[in-house]
Scaffold this motif. Structure first.
Motif, mmCIF file in Angstrom:
data_model
loop_
_atom_site.group_PDB
_atom_site.id
_atom_site.type_symbol
_atom_site.label_atom_id
_atom_site.label_comp_id
_atom_site.label_asym_id
_atom_site.label_seq_id
_atom_site.Cartn_x
_atom_site.Cartn_y
_atom_site.Cartn_z
ATOM 1 N N ILE B 59 0.877 -1.183 0.007
ATOM 2 C CA ILE B 59 0.095 -0.154 0.047
ATOM 3 C C ILE B 59 0.859 1.345 0.014
ATOM 4 N N THR B 60 0.681 1.948 -1.082
ATOM 5 C CA THR B 60 1.740 3.158 -1.083
ATOM 6 C C THR B 60 1.364 4.284 -0.071
ATOM 7 N N GLN B 61 -0.036 4.530 0.111
ATOM 8 C CA GLN B 61 -0.406 5.377 1.251
ATOM 9 C C GLN B 61 -1.498 4.532 1.700
ATOM 10 N N HIS B 62 -1.854 4.618 3.253
ATOM 11 C CA HIS B 62 -3.230 4.272 3.533
ATOM 12 C C HIS B 62 -4.362 4.582 2.720
ATOM 13 N N GLN B 63 -5.209 3.433 2.415
ATOM 14 C CA GLN B 63 -6.520 3.509 1.914
ATOM 15 C C GLN B 63 -6.238 3.983 0.217
ATOM 16 N N LYS B 64 -4.758 3.940 -0.217
ATOM 17 C CA LYS B 64 -4.518 4.228 -1.643
ATOM 18 C C LYS B 64 -3.823 3.329 -2.251
ATOM 19 N N SER B 65 -4.392 2.997 -3.437
ATOM 20 C CA SER B 65 -3.662 2.075 -4.414
ATOM 21 C C SER B 65 -2.326 2.378 -4.874
ATOM 22 N N ILE B 66 -1.636 1.365 -5.330
ATOM 23 C CA ILE B 66 -0.456 1.840 -5.937
ATOM 24 C C ILE B 66 -0.414 2.745 -7.230
ATOM 25 N N SER B 67 -1.497 2.234 -8.018
ATOM 26 C CA SER B 67 -1.573 3.305 -9.254
ATOM 27 C C SER B 67 -1.874 4.494 -9.202
ATOM 28 N N GLU B 68 -2.403 4.833 -7.762
ATOM 29 C CA GLU B 68 -2.925 6.104 -7.656
ATOM 30 C C GLU B 68 -1.810 7.107 -6.936
ATOM 31 N N ALA B 69 -0.706 6.241 -6.662
ATOM 32 C CA ALA B 69 0.566 6.929 -5.939
ATOM 33 C C ALA B 69 1.463 7.488 -6.765
ATOM 34 N N ASP B 70 2.174 8.399 -6.302
ATOM 35 C CA ASP B 70 3.381 9.055 -7.133
ATOM 36 C C ASP B 70 4.262 8.134 -7.819
ATOM 37 N N SER B 71 4.345 8.122 -9.060
ATOM 38 C CA SER B 71 5.136 7.189 -9.941
ATOM 39 C C SER B 71 6.635 7.217 -9.510
ATOM 40 N N SER B 72 7.148 8.278 -8.849
ATOM 41 C CA SER B 72 8.687 8.565 -8.527
ATOM 42 C C SER B 72 8.844 7.948 -7.052
ATOM 43 N N SER B 73 7.632 7.338 -6.526
ATOM 44 C CA SER B 73 7.840 7.089 -5.031
ATOM 45 C C SER B 73 9.099 5.739 -5.085
ATOM 46 N N PRO B 74 9.793 5.734 -4.075
ATOM 47 C CA PRO B 74 10.873 4.520 -4.027
ATOM 48 C C PRO B 74 10.089 3.229 -4.283
ATOM 49 N N LEU B 75 9.008 2.824 -3.588
ATOM 50 C CA LEU B 75 8.259 1.438 -3.744
ATOM 51 C C LEU B 75 7.746 1.407 -4.966
ATOM 52 N N GLN B 76 7.174 2.364 -5.860
ATOM 53 C CA GLN B 76 6.780 2.139 -6.954
ATOM 54 C C GLN B 76 7.827 2.042 -7.930
ATOM 55 N N THR B 77 8.987 2.788 -7.765
ATOM 56 C CA THR B 77 10.139 2.478 -8.795
ATOM 57 C C THR B 77 10.713 1.199 -8.478
ATOM 58 N N PHE B 78 10.695 0.800 -7.422
ATOM 59 C CA PHE B 78 11.331 -0.737 -7.091
ATOM 60 C C PHE B 78 10.156 -1.823 -7.968
ATOM 61 N N LEU B 79 8.905 -1.550 -7.773
ATOM 62 C CA LEU B 79 8.163 -2.677 -8.448
ATOM 63 C C LEU B 79 8.037 -2.454 -9.878
ATOM 64 N N ASP B 80 8.409 -1.191 -10.281
ATOM 65 C CA ASP B 80 8.546 -1.081 -11.797
ATOM 66 C C ASP B 80 9.691 -1.498 -12.404
ATOM 67 N N THR B 81 10.627 -1.526 -11.651
ATOM 68 C CA THR B 81 12.188 -1.740 -12.360
ATOM 69 C C THR B 81 12.488 -3.240 -11.858
ATOM 70 N N ARG B 82 12.381 -3.698 -10.822
ATOM 71 C CA ARG B 82 12.827 -4.727 -10.290
ATOM 72 C C ARG B 82 11.859 -5.959 -10.595
ATOM 73 N N THR B 83 10.765 -5.912 -10.517
ATOM 74 C CA THR B 83 9.647 -7.038 -10.395
ATOM 75 C C THR B 83 9.022 -7.154 -11.873
ATOM 76 N N GLU B 84 8.598 -8.186 -11.876
ATOM 77 C CA GLU B 84 7.544 -8.435 -13.356
ATOM 78 C C GLU B 84 6.236 -8.421 -12.874
ATOM 79 N N ARG B 85 5.789 -7.412 -13.906
ATOM 80 C CA ARG B 85 4.245 -7.223 -13.530
ATOM 81 C C ARG B 85 3.319 -8.534 -14.060
ATOM 82 N N LEU B 86 2.586 -9.047 -12.959
ATOM 83 C CA LEU B 86 1.707 -10.151 -13.686
ATOM 84 C C LEU B 86 0.503 -9.898 -14.485
ATOM 85 N N PRO B 87 0.100 -10.712 -15.394
ATOM 86 C CA PRO B 87 -1.106 -10.445 -16.349
ATOM 87 C C PRO B 87 -2.197 -10.370 -15.297
#
Lengths: 319, 380
Positions: B59-87
């Motif tokens: 959860i990037t912020q309480h009650q908010k989803s990842i997609s709504e979060a700031d794309s430059s956040s470290p967590l989102q960056t980690f997910l975008d760059t280091r993980t594989e997005r599942l269909p």
């Protein structure tokens, strides 16, 4: 003490029960029983469930010890002679189960080994109890009658001097019962084995045994041969009847009846023991006619042990 | 003169007890196959290197989803760059997968599931996740139960990868897996399982067998013959001992073939200990069955004896996890003595010197219980 005057002359007593008492907590199972059993005699202990038959037999078997009194078998007490007496006695307990997954022959071989008997004796017993076609069947797969014949076969393995059978035919159908009887008839013909049979089937006692002991509440009520028991009061025949209209029973003045009537528990049916049936029946019927009493059912028959038991206790043997 | 040993009688009794046992199909399953299946299951579960998959709620912020979060956040960056997005289907929360390969410890796959705080708590309560990652203005936060070892382990692994470790190590050069015989869980487990098998075989085979025969009046019928009572008990115990030996041998054979278990100590000491264990539990079994003629009561009595030992004697896991005050008590249980003795021979290479004490104590226990049981034994 029973008095078998004709037998004592020629036969020796193999079992002597002298003034035996046995209680379990508050239940007085056997109260002062005296009994003599002679060689070759087939004796029935006849009584309803809970009469004390099994306790008495278990004391003779050495399984229970009397609280007081003496039990002597072939001149020996159980104490100090258990192994010797076990070799003289054959027994079948009420509701014994054998090892389910052993077959008939294996079960007999196992028990034969306890008496140091060879396999030939096992085959003789299989023939004797008619289990030849079942000798490789597991005990668990035998019918009730076949299991009882197996139990009887085990009891006969050691050619016992004394055979104790505790209700050997209880729960069996009439055919299976007769199969057990036929084995015992043959035994009676061919050996000097004494039999003590407990039963609550009067027919079984009448058919198989030459001496009958009627027992209830741990006490012997009456004993003797079948003829002695039934003829004791000289009234060996009996009429049994059911009145057409039940209300007459309460209206009847019993003192006016020409013969004493034994009414059943519900007061609907009665029985009368008669000395001279040809003369007595017309008297009885004319009494009924005189009092305008109709009969629904009327039969005349020989008195049975059950009738004797009812006359002594007011209850039926199988009641 | 009455002979002390009647060979034909003893032979017939042995044969009858053996046939009774072997003709019962359940005996083969519960006595032989079940312990083998247990050792296989637990052996595989605890011995093989395993790949694990762990779900993590993010959860990037309480009650908010990842997609709504700031794309430059470290967590989102980690997910975008280091993980594989599942269909995923439209409307469903996004999921990301990260595999941390390790050829010594097994691969760990983290599946990051986008969730709201409420959903994440539900998943945590259900046990499907053990850690929740949230991101607020002041950084990344890890929420887990500090008493849950799995939560702690996930925290350690995740902080390492999320904080920017260059690439997951595929082989930890400083880890030396201990897979040599004697140090694995299966090496600990199999001797305990053999010890438990001896206890179960004696308690259910002898104790329950006697109670059942008493309830069926067979015992009463047998002693109404010149049968020697000692022969009856000796044959029953001997058949059980042989059955125990076959069961234990097959279990050991299986463990040797499947896991390469070996007996590192003295085989004769092991056989003596095996015999002493059987003597101990046969004595206890006779004592347990001395009186009752009701199988329901017999069931309870046997369970009273076996259950505490099964749980406490360290068959499945070391009893050293119990409180310190309990350990000296546990160590005095016959099953603990037998299992510890067997482990010492199997794993530590012990011989007679190290096992003479449990062998003696177990034998004494057996003789004492057997004698006491016989004194009060009810044959009728």
């Amino acid at each position: 003490m029973n008095n078998h005057s004709t037998q004592t002359v020629t036969r020796e007593a193999v079992v002597e029960v002298r003034n035996v008492y046995k209680s379990f907590k508050t239940v007085k199972a056997v109260q002062g029983v005296n009994l003599l059993i002679y060689s070759g005699q087939f004796l029935a202990l006849l009584g309803p469930n809970g009469a004390g038959k099994t306790t008495l037999v278990e004391m003779i078997e050495g399984i229970q010890t009397p609280d007081s009194g003496d039990i002597v078998i072939m001149g020996k007490h159980w104490k100090g002679h258990a192994d010797e007496l076990h070799r003289l006695i054959g027994l079948s307990l009420q509701e014994t189960r054998f090892i389910d997954k052993l077959n008939v022959r294996e079960t007999l071989k196992l028990f034969a080994s306890f008496y140091d008997l060879n396999h030939q004796r096992v085959e003789e017993i299989i023939d004797m109890v008619g289990l030849k076609d079942k000798c490789t069947a597991y005990v668990v797969n035998l019918s009730g009658g076949q299991r009882q014949r197996l139990a009887l076969g085990i009891a006969l393995l050691n050619n016992p001097k004394i055979l104790l059978l505790d209700e050997p035919t209880t729960g069996l159908d009439p055919n299976a019962r007769r199969e057990v009887w036929s084995i015992l008839f043959k035994l009676k013909e061919q050996s000097e084995t004494s039999l003590i049979l407990t039963t609550h089937y009067m027919e079984e006692a009448e058919q198989l045994c030459d001496y009958i002991v009627i027992i209830d509440n741990g006490q012997i009520l009456k004993e003797g041969t079948l003829d002695q028991l039934l003829n004791e009061d000289r009234a060996e025949k009996l009429i049994a009847f059911t009145l057409e209209d039940d209300q007459h029973i309460s209206n009847l003045d019993y003192s006016e009846m020409p013969f004493p009537v034994q009414w059943d528990t519900f007061g609907k049916s009665g029985s009368v023991a008669l000395n001279q049936i040809e003369a007595d029946i017309p008297t009885f019927l004319s009494f009924l006619k005189q009092h305008n009493i109709g009969l629904k059912n009327f039969e005349c028959r020989r008195k049975t042990l059950d009738d004797l038991f009812v006359s002594m206790t007011g209850r039926r043997l199988n009641g | 003169m009455d002979k002390i040993i009647k060979y034909d009688q003893l032979l017939q009794l042995l044969s009858a007890h053996a046939k009774e046992l072997l003709r019962e199909p359940g005996v083969l399953f519960w006595g032989i196959l079940f312990p083998i299946l247990m050792s296989l299951g637990l052996g595989l579960a605890f011995t093989r290197k395993q790949d694990v998959i762990r779900d993590v709620a993010v959860i990037t912020q309480h009650q908010k989803s990842i997609s709504e979060a700031d794309s430059s956040s470290p967590l989102q960056t980690f997910l975008d760059t280091r993980t594989e997005r599942l269909p995923f289907q439209s409307g469903e929360p996004a999921q990301y997968k990260l595999v941390i390969p390790n050829d010594k410890l097994g691969n760990t796959t983290f599946v990051f599931k986008q969730a709201t705080w409420d959903n994440a708590i539900v998943m945590l309560k259900r046990g499907s996740i053990s850690i929740i990652i949230t991101e607020t203005g002041d950084g990344i936060h890890y929420h887990f139960d500090p008493r849950n070892p799995e939560g702690q382990l996930n925290y350690l692994k995740l902080t390492a990868v999320i904080s920017g470790e260059p690439r997951p190590q595929t082989s930890d050069s400083n880890i030396e897996p201990l897979t040599v015989t004697g140090t694995r869980y299966i090496d600990f487990f199999v001797p305990g399982l053999i010890a438990m098998g001896i206890m179960m075989s004696c308690m259910w085979g002898i104790s329950y067998g006697i109670i059942e025969k008493r309830s069926q009046k067979l015992l009463r019928r047998m002693v109404a013959t010149p049968m020697k009572k000692s022969h009856f008990l000796i044959s029953l115990i001997t058949v059980r001992l042989c059955m125990s030996f076959v069961e234990s041998s097959l279990l050991f054979l299986f463990a040797w073939l499947a896991f390469g278990i070996t007996i590192q100590g003295n085989v004769f000491a092991l056989l003596t200990l095996f015999l002493a264990g059987n003597i101990a539990f046969a004595g206890i079994a006779i004592f347990t069955s001395y009186h009752t003629a009701r199988t329901e009561i017999g069931n309870g009595l046997i369970n009273v004896v076996v259950m505490p030992m099964m749980v406490l004697s360290g068959i499945f896991f070391s009893y050293h996890n119990f409180p310190d005050w309990a350990i000296p008590v546990i160590q005095k249980f016959p099953l603990t003595m037998l299992a510890d003795g067997m482990r010492s021979i199997f794993i530590e290479g012990a011989g007679f010197t190290e096992t003479i004490f449990p062998i003696a104590i177990l034998s004494i226990i057996g003789v004492v219980f057997f004698s006491a049981g016989l004194k009060v034994f009810k044959w009728h």
